[in-house]
Scaffold this active site. Structure first.
Site, mmCIF file in Angstrom:
data_model
loop_
_atom_site.group_PDB
_atom_site.id
_atom_site.type_symbol
_atom_site.label_atom_id
_atom_site.label_comp_id
_atom_site.label_asym_id
_atom_site.label_seq_id
_atom_site.Cartn_x
_atom_site.Cartn_y
_atom_site.Cartn_z
ATOM 1 N N GLN A 93 2.240 -6.327 5.547
ATOM 2 C CA GLN A 93 2.372 -5.634 4.133
ATOM 3 C C GLN A 93 3.992 -6.068 3.402
ATOM 4 O O GLN A 93 4.578 -6.444 4.681
ATOM 5 C CB GLN A 93 2.306 -4.175 3.944
ATOM 6 C CG GLN A 93 0.724 -3.761 4.299
ATOM 7 C CD GLN A 93 0.433 -2.489 3.724
ATOM 8 O OE1 GLN A 93 1.036 -1.913 2.847
ATOM 9 N NE2 GLN A 93 -0.533 -1.685 4.301
ATOM 10 N N ASN A 133 -12.360 -1.320 -0.840
ATOM 11 C CA ASN A 133 -11.678 -1.867 0.320
ATOM 12 C C ASN A 133 -12.342 -1.681 1.675
ATOM 13 O O ASN A 133 -12.731 -0.656 1.769
ATOM 14 C CB ASN A 133 -10.284 -1.348 0.215
ATOM 15 C CG ASN A 133 -9.525 -1.545 1.345
ATOM 16 O OD1 ASN A 133 -9.115 -2.733 1.710
ATOM 17 N ND2 ASN A 133 -9.348 -0.514 2.358
ATOM 18 N N GLU A 134 -12.598 -2.851 2.559
ATOM 19 C CA GLU A 134 -13.070 -2.440 3.729
ATOM 20 C C GLU A 134 -14.296 -1.275 3.670
ATOM 21 O O GLU A 134 -14.365 -0.471 4.412
ATOM 22 C CB GLU A 134 -12.010 -2.079 4.666
ATOM 23 C CG GLU A 134 -11.009 -3.194 4.803
ATOM 24 C CD GLU A 134 -10.113 -2.804 6.219
ATOM 25 O OE1 GLU A 134 -10.016 -1.969 6.804
ATOM 26 O OE2 GLU A 134 -9.367 -3.686 6.208
ATOM 27 N N GLU A 187 0.997 -1.222 -0.052
ATOM 28 C CA GLU A 187 -0.052 0.103 -0.193
ATOM 29 C C GLU A 187 0.916 1.259 0.035
ATOM 30 O O GLU A 187 1.945 1.168 0.596
ATOM 31 C CB GLU A 187 -0.901 -0.045 1.397
ATOM 32 C CG GLU A 187 -1.743 1.121 1.238
ATOM 33 C CD GLU A 187 -2.745 1.128 2.629
ATOM 34 O OE1 GLU A 187 -2.598 0.217 3.443
ATOM 35 O OE2 GLU A 187 -3.616 2.121 2.868
ATOM 36 N N GLU A 200 -5.783 -9.107 3.422
ATOM 37 C CA GLU A 200 -5.132 -8.596 4.209
ATOM 38 C C GLU A 200 -4.988 -9.392 5.753
ATOM 39 O O GLU A 200 -6.210 -9.738 6.349
ATOM 40 C CB GLU A 200 -5.659 -7.190 4.818
ATOM 41 C CG GLU A 200 -5.591 -6.080 3.813
ATOM 42 C CD GLU A 200 -6.031 -4.827 4.101
ATOM 43 O OE1 GLU A 200 -5.726 -4.353 5.219
ATOM 44 O OE2 GLU A 200 -6.415 -3.858 3.346
HETATM 45 O O1 AHR Z 1 -2.948 -2.688 6.195
HETATM 46 C C1 AHR Z 1 -3.238 -1.082 6.723
HETATM 47 C C2 AHR Z 1 -4.522 -0.754 6.894
HETATM 48 O O2 AHR Z 1 -5.226 -1.948 7.626
HETATM 49 C C3 AHR Z 1 -5.247 -0.840 5.273
HETATM 50 O O3 AHR Z 1 -4.959 0.297 4.616
HETATM 51 C C4 AHR Z 1 -6.681 -1.003 5.740
HETATM 52 O O4 AHR Z 1 -7.364 -1.633 4.569
HETATM 53 C C5 AHR Z 1 -6.563 -1.951 6.956
HETATM 54 O O5 AHR Z 1 -7.451 -1.321 7.990
#
Ligand code: AHR
Length: 491
Positions: free
Chosen positions: A346, A175-176, A25, A295
């Site tokens: 990540q 996303n989310e 990210e 994730e």
């Molecule tokens: O990985 C960090 C953050 O965690 C991401 O941006 C988000 O999708 C999640 O809440």
């Protein structure tokens, strides 16, 4: 003695290489001064990307990268990231209010896809459906995938140095969306999904769309969302969920209780896989709704990484994080028939990272070693395994195990989840026998809190044994992770 059984005739399914993917990210130090140093940097680089990291990604055969967020995607306009780098706008990004840093857009679509090409990784884009219109996402697909010389977007790509289409196949729709991605209900997301999915597939019918699914164990999200997508109401090729294991303790100063507590949390992902997939199956969507765990990983309080808090969410990694990765990847292999993609959060200088980097330094973490040790599982046929081992606190199994067979070679990965005792495990093969010399690689350290640093980059190592004849037992040091590679003849 403990026992590990591998039941060779019981095939679970092919392990998609994409289960070994990573998430990168635009946040903190993942890209800038992490992965990306720029073409003119004194740091050795391949068209701006740190060569040391590119090489190690290739060595571990990282098969897929999710990009550009995460929450970053919610306010990302892909049009900011194309064309001459020096003319690109600098923007407030999702994380600016947390760390005061701005997005310079030096890495955009073409640079990211160049990273994918140089590492051999499949790109997986997260489309911003929070603040961009379906038409803007249509244009992104057009830019990436339309044949040369056809549309204005294809010509723009050509002007930017890329005549041929990239053929970006995997697209996440939001996303989310239960959180930063719009704070939607599953019902309202499903309606947004249907709208975006229609336009996106129309732009390129070859793309595959991933619906943004639940947070952790929110099974009702899966049910309520699918209620409005299943039965052809919207095209779908995968359904995501996110699951983090929060430690709340010091990533390099945890105690034995903290070891078990965190691994116990991580172990719950198995139930999440089973129950979310049961939800998918209850709508008859086993093919269209395979899981995308895009994730996952350990989330420690930040500040323990080399930048001492400058890089948001950057954390150090020890053998506890390696054990968490080994346990999780074993679950993925054991449920290979249900999972399409998984990406650890990540890649660099962040949560559960595979690399830590800054200035002239770039090191691998114990988690990179796990990905490297497990790489032969990619594309192999998973077979059933089970371990007989005294259970541990937090309902943890004594040994976590998975196995697969590819081209006559058995790859068996076992993690001793005990923080206190070494184990000797007999490996029993059902439906086959050893047919050649073994290779055993083991990741461990006397000190479970040990970690690699810029000053001591190779503290955590892998040892290798190559016995002419496999003795039939695996030595598993406390907290250790072993990989057995063994030619086998199946009955
Ligand atoms: O990985 C960090 C953050 O965690 C991401 O941006 C988000 O999708 C999640 O809440």
């Amino acid at each position: 003695m403990e026992k590990i059984y591998a039941v060779l005739p019981k095939k679970i399914g092919r392990i998609s290489p994409w289960l070994y993917g990573v998430f990168a990210e635009h946040i903190g130090g993942v890209f800038y001064d992490g992965l990306y140093v720029g073409k003119d940097s004194p740091v050795e680089n391949v068209r701006g990307f740190r060569k040391a990291i590119v090489d190690k990604m290739k060595e571990a055969r990282i098969p897929l990268i999710r990009w550009p967020g995460g929450c970053f995607a919610e306010v990302y306009d892909w049009r900011d990231g194309i064309g001459p780098q020096e003319k690109r706008p600098v923007r407030i990004n999702w994380w600016t209010e947390r760390d005061g840093r701005y997005e310079p857009n030096r890495v955009g679509t073409d640079e990211f896809l160049d990273l994918c090409a140089m590492t051999g990784a499949e790109p997986y884009f997260a489309a911003n459906i929070t603040s961009l219109t379906p038409l803007a996402i249509r244009d992104w697909i057009d830019y990436c995938n339309s044949p040369a010389g056809t549309t204005t977007m294809a010509r723009l790509r050509e002007e930017n140095g890329h005549r041929e289409p990239y053929g970006v196949k995997l697209w996440g729709v939001g996303n989310e969306t239960w959180g930063g991605g719009g704070r939607m209900s599953p019902e309202s997301y499903a309606m947004e999904y249907r709208k975006y999915a229609e336009i996106m597939k129309n732009a390129d019918p070859k793309i595959e769309l991933i619906a943004s699914g639940a947070n952790a164990s929110d099974y009702s999200w899966t049910r309520r969302m699918l209620e409005r997508i299943a039965g052809g109401q919207g095209p779908m090729d995968g359904m995501s969920f996110h699951y983090y294991s929060f430690s709340g303790d010091d990533p390099t100063g945890f105690d034995t209780e903290g070891w078990y507590r965190l691994l116990g949390k991580a172990n719950r992902i198995e139930e999440l896989i089973r129950r979310h997939f049961a939800g998918v199956a209850s709508y008859g969507m086993e093919d269209k709704g395979r899981l995308v765990i895009d994730e996952w990983g350990a989330w420690h309080p930040d500040g323990s990484g080399p930048s001492r808090g400058y890089n948001l969410f950057e954390q150090q990694s020890t053998l506890r994080d390696a054990a968490l990765a080994a346990l999780t990847l074993n679950h993925f292999n054991n449920h290979a028939d249900k999972i399409k993609i998984a990406t650890v959060a990540q890649l660099v200088n962040n949560l559960h990272a595979l690399f830590l980097a800054g200035g002239e330094h770039a090191i691998v973490t114990p988690t990179w070693h796990v990905f490297n040790l497990y790489k032969e599982h990619q594309g192999a046929r998973a077979v059933e395994t089970f371990a007989e081992s005294a259970p541990l606190p937090e309902n943890l199994p004594g040994i976590s195990v998975s196995a697969s067979v590819k081209e006559g070679i058995l790859t068996l990965t076992a993690a001793n989840l005990s923080a206190e005792e070494e184990k000797e495990a007999a490996v029993v093969l059902f439906g086959g026998k050893a047919a050649g010399p073994a290779v055993i690689r083991t990741l461990w350290d006397e000190d479970l809190r040990a970690h690699n640093t810029f000053e001591e980059p190779d503290r955590i190592r892998v040892t290798e044994e190559k016995p002419e004849r496999f003795s039939g037992t695996l030595r598993l040091p406390k907290g250790g992770i072993a990989v057995l590679s063994l030619p086998v003849e199946e009955a």
